[in-house]
Design a protein around this motif. Structure first.
Motif, short mmCIF file in Angstrom:
data_model
loop_
_atom_site.label_atom_id
_atom_site.label_comp_id
_atom_site.label_asym_id
_atom_site.label_seq_id
_atom_site.Cartn_x
_atom_site.Cartn_y
_atom_site.Cartn_z
N LEU A 115 -5.87 1.36 11.03
CA LEU A 115 -6.46 2.61 10.56
C LEU A 115 -5.57 3.74 11.07
O LEU A 115 -5.24 3.78 12.25
N GLU A 116 -5.15 4.62 10.17
CA GLU A 116 -4.33 5.75 10.64
C GLU A 116 -5.06 7.07 10.38
O GLU A 116 -5.45 7.38 9.26
N ILE A 117 -5.22 7.84 11.45
CA ILE A 117 -5.86 9.16 11.34
C ILE A 117 -4.77 10.19 11.03
O ILE A 117 -3.78 10.28 11.75
N GLY A 118 -4.95 10.94 9.97
CA GLY A 118 -4.01 12.02 9.62
C GLY A 118 -2.60 11.54 9.32
O GLY A 118 -1.64 12.04 9.91
N PRO A 119 -2.43 10.61 8.37
CA PRO A 119 -1.08 10.10 8.08
C PRO A 119 -0.19 11.10 7.35
O PRO A 119 1.03 10.90 7.27
N GLY A 120 -0.78 12.17 6.80
CA GLY A 120 0.02 13.15 6.06
C GLY A 120 0.76 12.48 4.92
O GLY A 120 0.17 11.72 4.14
N PRO A 121 2.08 12.70 4.82
CA PRO A 121 2.85 12.14 3.71
C PRO A 121 3.19 10.66 3.90
O PRO A 121 3.93 10.10 3.10
N GLY A 122 2.67 10.04 4.94
CA GLY A 122 2.98 8.63 5.19
C GLY A 122 4.24 8.49 6.04
O GLY A 122 5.01 7.54 5.88
N THR A 123 4.41 9.42 6.95
CA THR A 123 5.61 9.45 7.80
C THR A 123 5.81 8.12 8.54
O THR A 123 6.94 7.67 8.71
N ASN A 124 4.70 7.51 8.95
CA ASN A 124 4.84 6.30 9.78
C ASN A 124 5.19 5.05 8.98
O ASN A 124 5.50 4.02 9.58
N PHE A 125 5.18 5.13 7.66
CA PHE A 125 5.56 3.95 6.87
C PHE A 125 6.98 3.51 7.21
O PHE A 125 7.33 2.34 7.09
N ARG A 126 7.81 4.45 7.63
CA ARG A 126 9.20 4.10 7.95
C ARG A 126 9.28 3.09 9.10
O ARG A 126 10.27 2.40 9.25
N CYS A 127 8.22 3.04 9.91
CA CYS A 127 8.23 2.11 11.05
C CYS A 127 7.80 0.70 10.64
O CYS A 127 7.88 -0.23 11.44
N TRP A 128 7.27 0.55 9.43
CA TRP A 128 6.69 -0.74 9.04
C TRP A 128 7.44 -1.39 7.88
O TRP A 128 6.89 -2.24 7.17
N GLN A 129 8.70 -1.00 7.69
CA GLN A 129 9.48 -1.55 6.57
C GLN A 129 9.56 -3.06 6.63
O GLN A 129 9.52 -3.74 5.62
N ASN A 130 9.70 -3.59 7.85
CA ASN A 130 9.87 -5.04 7.98
C ASN A 130 8.65 -5.71 8.58
O ASN A 130 8.73 -6.85 9.05
N ASN A 131 7.54 -5.00 8.59
CA ASN A 131 6.35 -5.56 9.24
C ASN A 131 5.57 -6.44 8.25
O ASN A 131 5.11 -5.96 7.21
N THR A 132 5.44 -7.72 8.60
CA THR A 132 4.67 -8.62 7.73
C THR A 132 3.38 -9.04 8.43
O THR A 132 2.64 -9.89 7.94
N SER A 133 3.12 -8.45 9.60
CA SER A 133 1.92 -8.82 10.37
C SER A 133 0.72 -7.94 10.05
O SER A 133 -0.42 -8.32 10.31
N ILE A 134 0.99 -6.76 9.50
CA ILE A 134 -0.14 -5.89 9.13
C ILE A 134 -0.73 -6.44 7.83
O ILE A 134 0.00 -6.75 6.88
N THR A 135 -2.06 -6.58 7.81
CA THR A 135 -2.69 -7.15 6.61
C THR A 135 -3.26 -6.06 5.70
O THR A 135 -3.44 -6.26 4.51
N GLU A 136 -3.56 -4.89 6.30
CA GLU A 136 -4.08 -3.78 5.49
C GLU A 136 -3.94 -2.48 6.27
O GLU A 136 -4.08 -2.47 7.50
N TRP A 137 -3.65 -1.41 5.54
CA TRP A 137 -3.55 -0.08 6.17
C TRP A 137 -4.52 0.85 5.46
O TRP A 137 -4.54 0.90 4.22
#
Ligand SMILES: C[S@@+](CC[C@H](N)C(=O)[O-])C[C@H]1O[C@@H](n2cnc3c(N)ncnc32)[C@H](O)[C@@H]1O
Length: 203
Positions: A115-137
């Motif tokens: 769960l992300e509070i206040g993601p804005g434009p999705g700035t943090n997506f850059r940290c999850w480019q290779n993440n296959t462990s997250i099942t849902e955001w």
């Protein structure tokens, strides 16, 4: 402190930028017009200098007026404020920033439901480019002007897990207990109305 942490302490919260802009403009304009008066008083014969300063002072006054009008519009119209704020944040989020190292070091290895509070434009997506462990955001974001940019950003970063956003303030969202593995919030608590309430929801 690591160097990244020192940087956090000295960086200005983006949410304060409009206030600083107004303050700096007003102070600069007052200094310029005040300096013109001192010049006139000290060097009454320097006609050209005084004339130039008259123009500069006039421009400064117009600037104050424009900033005051913009400030009035933004402070009385939440929609306009949200639009302008989204554009400012989006412009800043386009470029890689030294802050990326710090933010990604903290969140890149998350797993499960996030769960992300206040993601804005999705700035943090850059940290999850290779993440296959997250099942849902799931994002909780009150500013709908970020909607389009979140989609663009998640596609650009090849995000492989499902993403969705609840367009509400963090204070108002109703989260089922134990339903998320992680809660993320970066550069957010400086802009929420009620920090305690948001933290209570997170807890
Ligand atoms: C400075 S931006 C940070 C955006 C992003 N998290 C980042 O790290 O770049 C602050 C974000 O918090 C959002 N926000 C403001 N008040 C909020 C609230 N009460 N609940 C949740 N998000 C909020 C803003 O709309 C904006 O998207």
């Amino acid at each position: 402190l690591k160097s990244g942490e020192t940087m956090v302490m000295f960086s200005t919260c983006a949410c304060c930028a409009p206030t600083y802009l107004v303050a700096v403009t007003v102070i600069a304009a007052l200094c310029i017009s005040g300096f013109g008066k001192v010049l006139k008083h000290t060097f009454p014969t320097a006609k050209l200098g005084i004339k130039i300063y008259k123009y500069i002072s006039m421009v400064a006054n117009i600037l104050i007026l424009l900033v005051a009008v913009a400030y009035g519009v933004l402070s009385s119209n939440e929609n306009a404020r949200r639009f302008v704020f989204s554009k400012i944040i989006e412009a800043g989020a386009v470029y890689p920033s030294p802050m990326d190292t710090l933010r990604c070091a903290n969140i890149q290895n998350l797993h499960g439901r996030v769960l992300e509070i206040g993601p804005g434009p999705g700035t943090n997506f850059r940290c999850w480019q290779n993440n296959t462990s997250i099942t849902e955001w799931v994002g909780v974001e009150p500013n709908p002007y970020f909607q389009q940019r979140q989609v663009v950003e998640s596609e650009a970063r090849n995000i492989s897990f499902p993403v969705s956003t609840v367009w509400l303030k963090g204070e108002h969202v109703d989260i089922e207990p134990e339903s998320f593995d992680h809660v993320v919030g970066t550069h957010v608590l400086c802009s929420v109305d009620d920090v305690r309430m948001v933290l209570k929801q997170v807890h």
